[in-house]
Design an enzyme around this catalytic site. Structure first.
Site, mmCIF file in Angstrom:
data_model
loop_
_atom_site.group_PDB
_atom_site.id
_atom_site.type_symbol
_atom_site.label_atom_id
_atom_site.label_comp_id
_atom_site.label_asym_id
_atom_site.label_seq_id
_atom_site.Cartn_x
_atom_site.Cartn_y
_atom_site.Cartn_z
ATOM 1 N N ASP A 1 -7.273 -4.115 -5.039
ATOM 2 C CA ASP A 1 -6.762 -2.844 -4.513
ATOM 3 C C ASP A 1 -5.362 -2.527 -5.031
ATOM 4 O O ASP A 1 -4.942 -1.360 -5.055
ATOM 5 C CB ASP A 1 -6.722 -2.885 -2.982
ATOM 6 C CG ASP A 1 -7.978 -3.458 -2.349
ATOM 7 O OD1 ASP A 1 -8.472 -4.483 -2.849
ATOM 8 O OD2 ASP A 1 -8.447 -2.909 -1.336
ATOM 9 N N ASP B 1 0.783 -1.233 0.000
ATOM 10 C CA ASP B 1 0.000 0.000 0.000
ATOM 11 C C ASP B 1 0.814 1.283 0.000
ATOM 12 O O ASP B 1 0.306 2.338 0.420
ATOM 13 C CB ASP B 1 -0.960 0.001 1.190
ATOM 14 C CG ASP B 1 -2.126 -0.953 0.984
ATOM 15 O OD1 ASP B 1 -2.524 -1.152 -0.172
ATOM 16 O OD2 ASP B 1 -2.629 -1.493 1.980
#
Length: 625
Positions: free
Chosen positions: A191, A131
């Site tokens: 994601d 991330d």
């Protein structure tokens, strides 16, 4: 341009964005109720109402939160729940400050952005998570774009280098989770498409050419593994890293393996649009179109999606304003990249309609109910985190508005045209197999099926003396080991069980609670963890997310099922409900590759450790030959 009072800390500047289309209201009007954003209202007027409100909310956040805390979602009282710097949400607050700086030119917003992003710099060296794009490109990426400061560029290049270590050339993918050297599982979530922009950017700004190649190949691989033929997406895909063989396609934050989590779909639209912008690969344009068209044609009348496009109780299901905001931002950009004018118009108008709806009183927090800008976000519906403000929803809302404001005037002032009618292409599930149901009663310590069949019991079993949980009888499996109930049946590929359960005390170690087996080989099973959560397994591999925690002494219903799909794949699902509540979305739901497809027995109880249980009303369903 009308004159106005400066916002707090702002030096007077001329706001000439979008060729004078955006007009600010006096600060004294910020507390006035917002007018309804009607469909006929020019979005330029809508924009002029939103940014002062956003400034008010972000001003309050900056004045109440320490610089080491980062908002994620709002609590029931409307205040922010916060995280440390290592959360995927940590970059969105400084990113939102940068959006206000871009809009106003006020130094105070730059100061705030730099203060909160300073605590994120340490994340640039992380290799344990994917991330870094979420954390650092939303913060330092905007910082470099708006200031050109060299130190920000170096931080981003370091972060891109760190992220690149999660790329596996054999797989052609960036590993989303797990250790870099894990040879058992290779998990990739949709994601991940939001983090490859960092790699593309780095390759253009002094980084290695290989970073571009990694991002491009990852997008191509995700297109193959995560995007269905109708444009919908899986959130989670797991591979065998030794063979690159597909092992699991499933859900995590959505409802079921074959439904579509709306924010995951937003990540796909956004990520493939970025990939096309950077590569001009027509395959990326087709992917962006395919996923965007799916999103648009499944929107309800107010243009804000439900948390899952196929959630079971629509229209009573929660919405997700963050999915709408992220998709609107992506659609604005896609409309500028699209090579076919009619498609470009449709994407631009879809973005406009979504933004109008988000800017209406239904979704915009004009009455200071929460610390967020947008209402009605869904963070994780299966874990009861919904109808909340989300910092990433706020960020993408501001980004979308800024992007729309920069469209050429001739485009934004065009009269609306009727959107092309699209038919929903929901996949057919086919005819369900015929089933027979057997209800088992526990009488005098014996598991007795109502229908004729072989039954066996293993381990000590005693009746609950204080009476049944429900129905005619219940059995207590005491805190000894081994102690479980076992039922044999004709081997089959399709089977399920459901039962009531009360755990008298939680186990001291993970305990196998229910298993389907072929002989002694476990197939699908459920483990109970020390904290009361359940997790499903397919043989040795964990499947899907974990359940909400169960409480000691409370009554629950549990189900576990396997249904043969195609080839060596089956659908494995597990559900948990309190008391007599109906099962809703399963907490685990995946299409999994089986090592052994057929089961011939069911075990209930403490099969791997001591556990004090009360079980009742066991139902076993097996498909007829």
């Amino acid at each position: 341009m009308r004159s106005r009072k400066p916002w707090p800390g702002e030096k007077p500047v001329l706001l000439g964005m979008a060729r004078g289309l955006l007009m600010l209201v006096p600060l004294a009007l910020l507390s006035w109720p917002l007018a309804t954003a009607a469909r006929g209202e020019p979005l330029e007027d809508t924009l002029a109402r939103v940014f002062p409100l956003a400034a008010r909310q972000l001003e309050a956040t900056a004045s109440t939160l320490p610089e080491t805390e980062y908002p994620s979602e709002t609590l029931p009282d409307g205040t922010w729940d916060t995280t440390d710097a290592d959360s995927f949400t940590s970059g969105f607050l400084p990113g939102s400050f940068w959006a206000l700086y871009e809009y106003t030119g006020a130094p105070i917003w730059r100061t705030r952005a730099e203060r909160w992003q300073a605590g994120l710099e340490s994340q640039k060296d992380r290799t344990d998570d994917q991330d870094l794009g979420f954390i650092l490109f939303t913060s330092f990426g905007n910082a470099y774009r708006l200031t050109g400061q060299e130190s920000y560029r170096r931080i981003l290049l370091t972060a891109a280098s760190s992220l690149s270590q999660r790329y596996d050339a054999r797989m052609g993918l960036i590993r989303s989770r797990g250790d870099l050297d894990d040879e058992d599982e290779f998990e990739v979530i949709i994601d991940s498409m939001m983090n490859i922009e960092l790699l593309f950017w780095a390759a253009r700004n002094g980084g290695r050419r290989e970073l571009y190649d990694m991002a491009h190949q990852h997008a191509l691989s995700v297109l193959e593994s995560h995007v269905r033929a109708d444009g919908s997406t899986y959130q989670t895909v797991n591979f065998d890293p030794r063979t690159r063989m597909l092992r699991e396609q499933g859900k995590e934050q959505g409802c079921r393996w074959n439904t579509t989590w709306s924010r995951g779909q937003a990540w796909a639209v956004y990520g493939f649009t970025v990939a096309y912008r950077e590569t001009k690969d027509p395959r990326m344009l087709r992917a962006a179109r395919l996923t965007a068209d799916y999103f648009i044609r499944h929107l309800p009348s107010d243009e804000v999606p439900y948390w899952d496009f196929q959630a079971p109780n629509i229209p009573k299901e929660p919405r997700d304003s963050s999915a709408a905001a992220a998709t609107a931002s992506a659609l604005v950009e896609l409309s500028q990249l699209e090579t076919r004018p009619e498609r470009a118009l449709r994407y631009r108008e879809a973005a406009r309609d979504i933004l109008r709806s988000l800017a209406s009183p239904a979704y915009l927090d004009s009455n200071r109910r929460t610390s967020a800008i947008l209402l009605h976000g869904t963070a994780f519906r299966p874990h009861d985190r919904f109808d909340t403000g989300l910092i990433y929803g706020d960020y993408f809302f501001l980004e979308a508005l800024l992007r729309y404001s920069k469209l050429p005037e001739r485009l934004t002032s065009r009269e609306p045209q009727q959107r092309e009618a699209l038919l929903s292409a929901a996949p057919s599930t086919g005819e369900a197999p015929r089933n027979r149901e057997r209800l088992f009663r526990f009488e005098e310590g014996i598991l007795t099926p109502e229908a004729t069949g072989v039954d066996r019991i293993v381990g000590p079993v005693t009746l609950v003396s204080e009476g049944a949980l429900v129905g005619n009888g219940s059995v207590r499996i005491p805190d000894t080991f081994p102690a479980f109930l076992e039922e044999h049946f004709t081997d089959t590929t399709d089977f399920s069980t459901s039962f009531y359960l009360r755990v008298e005390s939680l186990p001291s170690e993970n305990t196998d609670l229910v298993s389907f087996l072929k002989g002694r080989t476990p197939l699908g099973n459920l483990f109970l963890r020390r904290n009361g959560t359940l997790f499903a397994r397919n043989g040795p591999f964990e499947v899907g997310p974990r359940s909400n925690p169960m409480e000691e002494g409370e009554l629950y219903r549990i189900s576990l099922s396997q249904k043969r799909e195609s080839g060596s794949f089956a659908i494995l699902e597990a559900s948990l409900a309190r008391g007599d509540e109906a099962f809703e979305c399963p907490f685990a739901s995946s299409r999994v590759r089986l090592s052994t497809p057929r089961a011939d027995r069911l075990r209930l109880g403490a099969t791997t450790g001591p556990l004090d249980l009360v079980i009742d009303d066991v139902r076993l369903d097996t498909a007829l030959p």
